[in-house]
Design a protein around this motif. Sequence first.
Motif, PDB file in Angstrom:
ATOM      1  N   ALA A   1     -14.999  17.098  94.670  1.00  0.00           N
ATOM      2  CA  ALA A   1     -13.550  17.586  94.924  1.00  0.00           C
ATOM      3  C   ALA A   1     -13.303  19.041  94.733  1.00  0.00           C
ATOM      4  CB  ALA A   1     -12.627  16.756  93.861  1.00  0.00           C
ATOM      5  N   ARG A   2     -12.162  19.248  95.435  1.00  0.00           N
ATOM      6  CA  ARG A   2     -11.486  20.791  95.345  1.00  0.00           C
ATOM      7  C   ARG A   2     -10.151  20.584  94.666  1.00  0.00           C
ATOM      8  NH1 ARG A   2     -13.350  20.026 100.439  1.00  0.00           N
ATOM      9  NH2 ARG A   2     -15.462  21.481 100.813  1.00  0.00           N
ATOM     10  N   ASP A   3     -10.143  21.767  93.721  1.00  0.00           N
ATOM     11  CA  ASP A   3      -8.635  21.738  92.983  1.00  0.00           C
ATOM     12  C   ASP A   3      -7.858  22.321  93.840  1.00  0.00           C
ATOM     13  OD1 ASP A   3      -7.144  21.457  90.819  1.00  0.00           O
ATOM     14  OD2 ASP A   3      -8.293  22.832  89.695  1.00  0.00           O
ATOM     15  N   THR A   4      -6.590  21.508  94.132  1.00  0.00           N
ATOM     16  CA  THR A   4      -5.625  22.053  95.103  1.00  0.00           C
ATOM     17  C   THR A   4      -4.163  21.888  94.350  1.00  0.00           C
ATOM     18  OG1 THR A   4      -5.525  20.102  96.346  1.00  0.00           O
ATOM     19  CG2 THR A   4      -7.133  21.918  97.147  1.00  0.00           C
ATOM     20  N   LEU A   5      -3.219  22.285  95.220  1.00  0.00           N
ATOM     21  CA  LEU A   5      -1.828  22.013  95.008  1.00  0.00           C
ATOM     22  C   LEU A   5      -1.489  21.213  95.989  1.00  0.00           C
ATOM     23  CD1 LEU A   5       0.018  25.264  93.777  1.00  0.00           C
ATOM     24  CD2 LEU A   5      -0.620  23.040  92.495  1.00  0.00           C
ATOM     25  N   VAL A   6      -0.772  19.910  96.116  1.00  0.00           N
ATOM     26  CA  VAL A   6      -0.373  19.052  97.158  1.00  0.00           C
ATOM     27  C   VAL A   6       1.034  18.723  96.792  1.00  0.00           C
ATOM     28  CG1 VAL A   6      -0.660  16.907  98.379  1.00  0.00           C
ATOM     29  CG2 VAL A   6      -2.696  18.070  97.306  1.00  0.00           C
ATOM     30  N   LYS A   7       1.946  19.145  97.697  1.00  0.00           N
ATOM     31  CA  LYS A   7       3.359  19.053  97.476  1.00  0.00           C
ATOM     32  C   LYS A   7       3.775  19.622  96.207  1.00  0.00           C
ATOM     33  CE  LYS A   7       3.630  14.568  99.923  1.00  0.00           C
ATOM     34  NZ  LYS A   7       3.702  13.174  99.637  1.00  0.00           N
ATOM     35  N   GLY A   8       3.204  20.968  95.961  1.00  0.00           N
ATOM     36  CA  GLY A   8       3.497  21.597  94.815  1.00  0.00           C
ATOM     37  C   GLY A   8       3.096  21.017  93.354  1.00  0.00           C
ATOM     38  N   THR A   9       2.299  19.884  93.417  1.00  0.00           N
ATOM     39  CA  THR A   9       1.589  19.252  92.126  1.00  0.00           C
ATOM     40  C   THR A   9       0.319  19.545  92.196  1.00  0.00           C
ATOM     41  OG1 THR A   9       3.237  17.710  92.489  1.00  0.00           O
ATOM     42  CG2 THR A   9       1.665  16.896  90.937  1.00  0.00           C
ATOM     43  N   PRO A  10      -0.440  19.920  90.936  1.00  0.00           N
ATOM     44  CA  PRO A  10      -1.979  19.738  90.954  1.00  0.00           C
ATOM     45  C   PRO A  10      -2.407  18.499  91.386  1.00  0.00           C
ATOM     46  CG  PRO A  10      -0.987  20.467  88.961  1.00  0.00           C
ATOM     47  CD  PRO A  10       0.202  19.970  89.740  1.00  0.00           C
TER      48      PRO A  10
ATOM     49  N   MET B   1       9.621  20.450  99.727  1.00  0.00           N
ATOM     50  CA  MET B   1       8.978  19.054  99.860  1.00  0.00           C
ATOM     51  C   MET B   1       9.343  18.227  98.566  1.00  0.00           C
ATOM     52  SD  MET B   1       5.378  19.574 101.439  1.00  0.00           S
ATOM     53  CE  MET B   1       4.656  20.838 102.045  1.00  0.00           C
ATOM     54  N   ALA B   2       9.109  16.961  99.032  1.00  0.00           N
ATOM     55  CA  ALA B   2       9.236  15.979  97.944  1.00  0.00           C
ATOM     56  C   ALA B   2       7.987  15.928  97.017  1.00  0.00           C
ATOM     57  CB  ALA B   2       9.633  14.398  98.417  1.00  0.00           C
ATOM     58  N   LYS B   3       8.305  15.700  95.666  1.00  0.00           N
ATOM     59  CA  LYS B   3       7.171  15.854  94.881  1.00  0.00           C
ATOM     60  C   LYS B   3       6.844  14.201  94.865  1.00  0.00           C
ATOM     61  CE  LYS B   3       7.719  19.760  91.972  1.00  0.00           C
ATOM     62  NZ  LYS B   3       6.788  20.475  91.330  1.00  0.00           N
ATOM     63  N   PRO B   4       5.280  13.750  94.320  1.00  0.00           N
ATOM     64  CA  PRO B   4       5.123  12.529  94.259  1.00  0.00           C
ATOM     65  C   PRO B   4       5.667  11.843  92.894  1.00  0.00           C
ATOM     66  CG  PRO B   4       3.288  13.988  93.503  1.00  0.00           C
ATOM     67  CD  PRO B   4       4.411  14.796  93.948  1.00  0.00           C
ATOM     68  N   ASN B   5       6.013  10.572  92.903  1.00  0.00           N
ATOM     69  CA  ASN B   5       6.677   9.670  92.040  1.00  0.00           C
ATOM     70  C   ASN B   5       6.078   9.976  90.647  1.00  0.00           C
ATOM     71  OD1 ASN B   5       7.918   7.926  90.486  1.00  0.00           O
ATOM     72  ND2 ASN B   5       7.454   6.102  91.746  1.00  0.00           N
ATOM     73  N   LYS B   6       6.784  10.353  89.641  1.00  0.00           N
ATOM     74  CA  LYS B   6       6.044  10.803  88.462  1.00  0.00           C
ATOM     75  C   LYS B   6       5.314   9.553  87.501  1.00  0.00           C
ATOM     76  CE  LYS B   6       7.071  14.715  86.141  1.00  0.00           C
ATOM     77  NZ  LYS B   6       7.306  15.823  85.872  1.00  0.00           N
ATOM     78  N   LYS B   7       6.234   8.283  87.828  1.00  0.00           N
ATOM     79  CA  LYS B   7       5.649   7.222  87.014  1.00  0.00           C
ATOM     80  C   LYS B   7       4.643   6.626  87.801  1.00  0.00           C
ATOM     81  CE  LYS B   7       7.092   2.505  85.634  1.00  0.00           C
ATOM     82  NZ  LYS B   7       7.386   1.424  86.190  1.00  0.00           N
ATOM     83  N   GLY B   8       4.598   6.421  89.154  1.00  0.00           N
ATOM     84  CA  GLY B   8       3.704   5.988  89.829  1.00  0.00           C
ATOM     85  C   GLY B   8       3.128   4.631  89.821  1.00  0.00           C
ATOM     86  N   PRO B   9       2.295   4.283  90.508  1.00  0.00           N
ATOM     87  CA  PRO B   9       1.756   2.677  90.633  1.00  0.00           C
ATOM     88  C   PRO B   9       1.100   2.610  89.185  1.00  0.00           C
ATOM     89  CG  PRO B   9       0.442   3.999  92.118  1.00  0.00           C
ATOM     90  CD  PRO B   9       1.635   4.847  91.437  1.00  0.00           C
TER      91      PRO B   9
ATOM     92  N   LYS C   1      -6.863  12.151  97.971  1.00  0.00           N
ATOM     93  CA  LYS C   1      -6.587  13.143  97.152  1.00  0.00           C
ATOM     94  C   LYS C   1      -6.148  12.181  95.566  1.00  0.00           C
ATOM     95  CE  LYS C   1      -1.714  13.362  98.797  1.00  0.00           C
ATOM     96  NZ  LYS C   1      -2.217  12.444 100.081  1.00  0.00           N
ATOM     97  N   CYS C   2      -6.336  13.093  94.497  1.00  0.00           N
ATOM     98  CA  CYS C   2      -6.026  12.202  93.280  1.00  0.00           C
ATOM     99  C   CYS C   2      -4.960  13.288  92.662  1.00  0.00           C
ATOM    100  CB  CYS C   2      -7.127  12.054  92.488  1.00  0.00           C
ATOM    101  SG  CYS C   2      -8.151  10.789  93.058  1.00  0.00           S
ATOM    102  N   PHE C   3      -3.797  12.996  92.161  1.00  0.00           N
ATOM    103  CA  PHE C   3      -2.944  13.837  91.576  1.00  0.00           C
ATOM    104  C   PHE C   3      -3.409  13.744  90.065  1.00  0.00           C
ATOM    105  CE2 PHE C   3      -0.161  12.561  95.128  1.00  0.00           C
ATOM    106  CZ  PHE C   3      -0.108  13.693  95.780  1.00  0.00           C
ATOM    107  N   LYS C   4      -3.508  14.878  89.536  1.00  0.00           N
ATOM    108  CA  LYS C   4      -3.872  14.891  88.124  1.00  0.00           C
ATOM    109  C   LYS C   4      -3.012  14.202  87.232  1.00  0.00           C
ATOM    110  CE  LYS C   4      -6.110  19.225  88.575  1.00  0.00           C
ATOM    111  NZ  LYS C   4      -6.228  21.022  88.196  1.00  0.00           N
TER     112      LYS C   4
END
Length: 83
Positions: free
Chosen positions: A62-71, A1-9, A37-40
């Motif tokens: 909220a709940r602490d999870t992994l989304v697309k392999g990212t916390p 799966m693709a990871k979220p963009n590191k730099k982000g908006p 969801k909020c990527f950490k």
Amino acid sequence: MAKPNKKGPTATVDVYCSQCKAQLFKYRKGGKGSLLKCFKQRISKDYTKEPCTCPDCGQVFARDTLVKGTPAYKMIGGKVFAK
């Protein structure tokens, strides 16, 4: 799966508790949709003392999870709002 963009908006939103209106964090959100969801790594300023819990009223928002392999935090419906 693709990871979220590191730099982000670059635009940030303020995330607040729905119950006591306390500010939880500043988040670099992309898109127009609701906050699910909020990527950490995209949280720019965190006001909480312990993860996923409001510092004022103690409500778990909220709940602490992994989304697309990212916390990430997966928001519980109706517990937070963003401005």
